[in-house]
Scaffold this active site. Structure first.
Site, short mmCIF file in Angstrom:
data_model
loop_
_atom_site.label_atom_id
_atom_site.label_comp_id
_atom_site.label_asym_id
_atom_site.label_seq_id
_atom_site.Cartn_x
_atom_site.Cartn_y
_atom_site.Cartn_z
N GLY A 55 0.81 -1.22 0.00
CA GLY A 55 0.00 0.00 0.00
C GLY A 55 0.84 1.26 0.00
N ARG A 76 -3.26 8.31 2.51
CA ARG A 76 -3.83 9.07 3.63
C ARG A 76 -2.78 9.53 4.63
NH1 ARG A 76 -8.81 5.46 5.61
NH2 ARG A 76 -7.66 3.80 4.56
N LYS A 85 3.94 3.98 3.49
CA LYS A 85 3.26 3.99 4.79
C LYS A 85 3.95 3.11 5.82
CE LYS A 85 -0.77 1.87 5.30
NZ LYS A 85 -2.22 1.59 5.39
#
Length: 458
Positions: A14, A18, A25
């Site tokens: 991923g 966000r 991440k």
């Protein structure tokens, strides 16, 4: 159980949009260690004998990081993101090696604990083909529910597909699972993408296994252990949970934390019993503290070794390579870097010691600095046992102060000093009677004239 082999497949493809970050991440840190590293450590603590890291296409940064935190891990690229089962099958080459157990984990769940994984593996050893790890969130809204019947897990139902009764179930899917190696590839290959999103869902193997007469069960993790990180607010939440756990562990092992909520540990901090830590202390990576030390308030310590009965701070900074031996003291507003402070030596206040050795029993006066850097290279200062360095002294490296050497306050020392010698490195004082009064009157007159001229301009 001890003889069963285990592969941990960690999904880390991923991008984490966000997180609003250029950094992948799972490389964001908890306690100074990338999230995915915490996952690897938990897997290894649960007995994983192999690690398969599934990363996204072009994740060169992830490959480099993996070489540091999991040097034995195999990396596999998920070229297209077509669901969780598709991600796991990217590690087909590793799964096909014939491990007894396959743990499927996520790189953004840094608080997962080894005990939870071990329980899942035990259920495989008892005969289950699939073990789903569930948890009970404070609010289950949005989570897939674990549907059980007769002690078996029969389905994982997404909330939008749940009946009113099923929505009342508080036991939810944490995403992680353990699969018997003998069945893993067969189950994964049976997953199809006949759904609204056209993706291959790992959760489908629950019903596939059940249809084949295989045992599927669920085990429970704490909500904290299953916490997934999607943004920086959740990252901070996970950091707080990790720190709270570590502080509790430290206190139970005999460490006194006067204000535990203000002390921050790193992932590898080692701290001995009977150590006292005052409020607002930060331990960065690579710190070892032996028993009986005292760390005073507002100290920042990183890459340092602190022996028994040392005294540090308040407001001390120990940088990488600081090595404090038994009963050494580094006091308030002192900085030590790449230096050994030997037994009983004192660096009491307002001092910088870098690239140096301070001999046993030596005393370093306030305001002393080792001048170790000329803008291009670092140089070493050696201060002998029992030496006395007067306040406000500058020791220009490379230089040696012999055992018992005595440096007069305010000296700039550029040449080595023999054992037991006294060295002055300052200009001779000259006193002129009345000159102080004359200077004050002259300065006052100049200031008054300047003020008058400024008023005239307006």
């Amino acid at each position: 159980m001890n003889q069963r082999t285990c592969l941990s497949v960690i999904l880390a493809a991923g991008e984490g949009t966000r997180m609003k970050s250029a950094l992948p991440k799972v490389l964001h840190q908890i306690a100074g260690l990338p999230m995915v590293s915490h996952v690897v450590k938990a897997a290894e603590a649960a007995g994983a004998t192999g690690v398969a890291l599934v990363i996204g296409h072009g994740s060169d940064e992830m490959r480099k990081a993996a070489a540091k935190f999991a040097p034995e891990a195999e990396t596999f690229v998920q070229e297209k993101r077509l669901g969780t089962a598709h991600a796991v099958i990217a590690a087909r080459a590793a799964i096909s090696k014939g491990y007894d157990d396959v743990l499927v984990m996520f790189g953004d769940t840094p608080l997962i604990d080894a005990d939870t994984l071990t329980v899942a593996r035990l259920r495989l050893a008892e005969g289950a083909a699939v073990v789903v790890i569930g948890f009970r969130p404070p609010n289950p809204t949005g989570y897939g529910r674990l549907i059980e019947k007769g002690g078996k897990l029969i389905a994982i139902r997404e909330e939008k597909d749940c009946s009113e009764e099923e929505r009342k179930i508080g036991f939810c899917n944490a995403g992680m699972m353990a699969v018997a190696g003998a069945h893993a590839l067969k189950l994964l290959d049976a997953v199809d993408n006949k759904n609204a999103k056209g993706e291959y869902y790992l959760t489908d193997i629950v019903e596939i296994a059940g249809a084949q007469g295989l045992d599927v069960v669920a085990t429970e993790a704490s909500f904290e252990s299953a916490l997934g990180i999607n943004n920086r607010a959740e990252l901070a939440q996970a950091e707080a949970i990790w720190q709270q756990r570590r502080r509790h562990e430290a206190m139970l092992s005999g460490v006194t934390l006067i204000a535990p909520e203000t002390v921050y540990f790193s992932h590898d901090t080692e701290i001995g019993a009977d150590t006292i830590v005052e409020p607002n202390v930060w331990f960065g990576p690579g710190v070892m503290v032996a028993s009986g030390a005292k760390i005073h308030a507002f100290s920042h310590i990183e890459g340092a070794t602190i022996a028994s009965n040392c005294d540090v701070g308040p407001f001390a900074r120990l940088r990488p390579g600081a090595d404090l031996r038994n009963k050494a003291k580094v006091g308030n507003f002192c900085e030590v870097k790449q230096a050994v402070i030997e037994e009983g030596a004192k660096v009491n206040h307002l001092t910088y010691i870098g690239d140096a050795r301070v001999g046993a029993g030596a005393n370093i006066g306030a305001g002393t600095i080792t001048c170790n850097y000329d803008g291009y290279s670092k140089f070493f200062t050696d201060i002998g046992e029992g030496a006395f360095i007067g306040s406000n002294s500058s020791l220009v490296a490379p230089v040696t102060i012999g055992n018992g050497g005595y440096i007069a306050s305010g000296s700039v020392i550029t040449e080595s000093v023999p054992d037991d010698a006294l060295a002055f490195g300052r200009a001779r004082q000259k006193t002129i009677p009345g000159k102080g009064k004359e200077l004050r009157e002259r300065f006052a007159s100049a200031a008054a004239a300047k003020k008058k001229a400024a008023g005239a301009d307006h």
